[in-house]
Scaffold this motif. Sequence first.
Motif, PDB file in Angstrom:
ATOM      1  N   THR A 114       0.849  -1.196   0.000  1.00  0.00           N
ATOM      2  CA  THR A 114       0.000   0.000   0.000  1.00  0.00           C
ATOM      3  C   THR A 114       0.885   1.246   0.000  1.00  0.00           C
ATOM      4  N   ASP A 115       0.232   2.391  -0.005  1.00  0.00           N
ATOM      5  CA  ASP A 115       0.970   3.656   0.080  1.00  0.00           C
ATOM      6  C   ASP A 115       1.013   4.187   1.510  1.00  0.00           C
ATOM      7  N   PHE A 116       0.744   3.325   2.482  1.00  0.00           N
ATOM      8  CA  PHE A 116       0.807   3.717   3.880  1.00  0.00           C
ATOM      9  C   PHE A 116       2.260   3.985   4.288  1.00  0.00           C
ATOM     10  N   THR A 117       2.417   4.887   5.255  1.00  0.00           N
ATOM     11  CA  THR A 117       3.739   5.053   5.868  1.00  0.00           C
ATOM     12  C   THR A 117       4.002   3.835   6.765  1.00  0.00           C
ATOM     13  N   ILE A 118       5.228   3.689   7.221  1.00  0.00           N
ATOM     14  CA  ILE A 118       5.567   2.522   8.038  1.00  0.00           C
ATOM     15  C   ILE A 118       4.768   2.519   9.340  1.00  0.00           C
ATOM     16  N   TYR A 119       4.572   3.682   9.962  1.00  0.00           N
ATOM     17  CA  TYR A 119       3.820   3.733  11.213  1.00  0.00           C
ATOM     18  C   TYR A 119       2.327   3.484  10.975  1.00  0.00           C
ATOM     19  N   GLU A 120       1.785   3.986   9.857  1.00  0.00           N
ATOM     20  CA  GLU A 120       0.385   3.698   9.524  1.00  0.00           C
ATOM     21  C   GLU A 120       0.196   2.207   9.253  1.00  0.00           C
ATOM     22  N   SER A 121       1.169   1.592   8.611  1.00  0.00           N
ATOM     23  CA  SER A 121       1.114   0.154   8.323  1.00  0.00           C
ATOM     24  C   SER A 121       1.152  -0.663   9.612  1.00  0.00           C
ATOM     25  N   LEU A 122       2.053  -0.279  10.512  1.00  0.00           N
ATOM     26  CA  LEU A 122       2.160  -0.984  11.789  1.00  0.00           C
ATOM     27  C   LEU A 122       0.925  -0.736  12.664  1.00  0.00           C
ATOM     28  N   LEU A 123       0.297   0.421  12.514  1.00  0.00           N
ATOM     29  CA  LEU A 123      -0.949   0.699  13.221  1.00  0.00           C
ATOM     30  C   LEU A 123      -2.035  -0.270  12.762  1.00  0.00           C
ATOM     31  N   LEU A 124      -2.160  -0.446  11.449  1.00  0.00           N
ATOM     32  CA  LEU A 124      -3.136  -1.396  10.916  1.00  0.00           C
ATOM     33  C   LEU A 124      -2.827  -2.817  11.390  1.00  0.00           C
ATOM     34  N   GLY A 125      -1.550  -3.182  11.366  1.00  0.00           N
ATOM     35  CA  GLY A 125      -1.157  -4.509  11.836  1.00  0.00           C
ATOM     36  C   GLY A 125      -1.484  -4.714  13.309  1.00  0.00           C
ATOM     37  N   SER A 126      -1.299  -3.673  14.111  1.00  0.00           N
ATOM     38  CA  SER A 126      -1.575  -3.760  15.547  1.00  0.00           C
ATOM     39  C   SER A 126      -3.068  -3.922  15.819  1.00  0.00           C
ATOM     40  N   ILE A 127      -3.881  -3.209  15.068  1.00  0.00           N
ATOM     41  CA  ILE A 127      -5.335  -3.247  15.283  1.00  0.00           C
ATOM     42  C   ILE A 127      -5.882  -4.659  15.109  1.00  0.00           C
ATOM     43  N   VAL A 128      -5.349  -5.415  14.146  1.00  0.00           N
ATOM     44  CA  VAL A 128      -5.871  -6.765  13.866  1.00  0.00           C
ATOM     45  C   VAL A 128      -4.939  -7.862  14.390  1.00  0.00           C
ATOM     46  N   SER A 129      -4.053  -7.529  15.327  1.00  0.00           N
ATOM     47  CA  SER A 129      -3.024  -8.486  15.746  1.00  0.00           C
ATOM     48  C   SER A 129      -3.503  -9.519  16.756  1.00  0.00           C
TER      49      SER A 129
END
Length: 486
Positions: A114-129
């Motif tokens: 995606t075009d997410f930044t690394i922190y936005e990507s990790l935020l998404l990963g954390s939400i569904v972790s």
Amino acid sequence: MNLTIENILLVGSLLLLISIFAGKTSYKFGVPTLLLFLGIGMLAGSDGIGGIRFDDPKLAQFIGIVSLNFILFSGGLDTNWKAVKPILREGIALSTLGVFLTAISLGTFVYFVTDFTIYESLLLGSIVSSTDAAAVFSILRSKSLALRTNLRPTLELESGSNDPMAYVLTLAFLTLVINQDKSFLSIIPLFLQQMIFGGILGIAFGVISKYIINKIKLDFEGLYPVLVIALMFITFSATDFVGGNGFLSIYICAVYLGNQDLIHKKTILKMFDGLAWLMQIVLFLTLGLLVFPSEIIPYMGIGLLISIFLILVARPIGVFISLMFFKMKMKRRFYISWVGLRGAVPIVFATYPLLAGIDKAHMIFNIVFFISVTSILIQGTTLSIVAKWLGVGLPETQKKFTDTDLLLTENPKAEMKELIITKECFAVDKKIIELGFPKNAIIAMIKRGESYIIPNGLTTVEVNDTLIVLADRPEVFDEVHKTLTK
């Protein structure tokens, strides 16, 4: 249609009634009940036939937090410590390291696709972790899956205790998205504070709650569940107030209480079981109303790609690495990996970016919603099939009953004995709640002189009392005798 004071009770009760009837028949078609609740909420929403306009993430988050309190507390009350103790280290590893590795591996994948930044990507990963307690508890119990060698307590312990880790990671990476100047190391103190305070206060409030429940004498049995509800919310809010993790605190508090002798424990457990189901329905209906299906369609492709990676790669990475130091058969690891259900919790956590107002908040919310739906649909419908395929399931006739099952069972007691209390007995001058009486036996009546007393947990046993004890089989009386004499 806009919700007003005049129609909210009518609409809410109709949706609740429809959900219950739909849930009753859903498993005949292999559809998880929770997905039905979510679907009914979506149909009632502005994009559905109901036309109800609900676009209030703050209210949805509040409903979600209240609902999760009941769901986690009920799950904790049902957690059998004897079954959990042998797999405690595995459960903690899955709920901490496993969640962290899942978040990092999925976040890294999202960053590259995606075009997410690394922190936005990790935020998404954390939400569904984390695996979702509502989904795991309801699906495992409604399907009555009997699993081999401590698999079920492992799965329930993980799902009940890993939401705090995902919550901390979500808050941490959301902070980094908002404050780009902060470093990754700056979130470590937050993590330690949340987990340490949450754990310590969970135990402390558990001990305090037991003392209050057993010492206070209420005139009505129905007030005891109300008392426990008050203690539950005090535990959550007080822990959160001092900077601890409230979700972890109430789960630990509930596990402690569930394994203690409490006044009117059966009433409390039944009440919370019903409230947990109610909160699951309310939570999924609310989240269904909050979602606009027309906004999800553009993200279905990327959502499906991320969901498949989560199920087949990220979740297995988290499970296999976190369990690599424990002796466990490969089939068990595979099954734990498969029961990585995502449900309402990630959707609730996805409201935090919405309320924070970050740029890609709506995109994150819609992707998370799609991931949760596909997880319940794909994994939730195949738990029994995969269990049989891997050979980790047991025939229902071999399923072992926990202490909670024995306490709540309605099976008639087939055996009866009268036991006389002598002055040498341990039970003399002890309240029934203090005896640690076997769960599959009950003191139906006490004969004291010429009177007969129907006892409760606060009744004190006296010398020369005759206890009329009912049990489900003769050998239980040996355990009863040991309890009374010690």
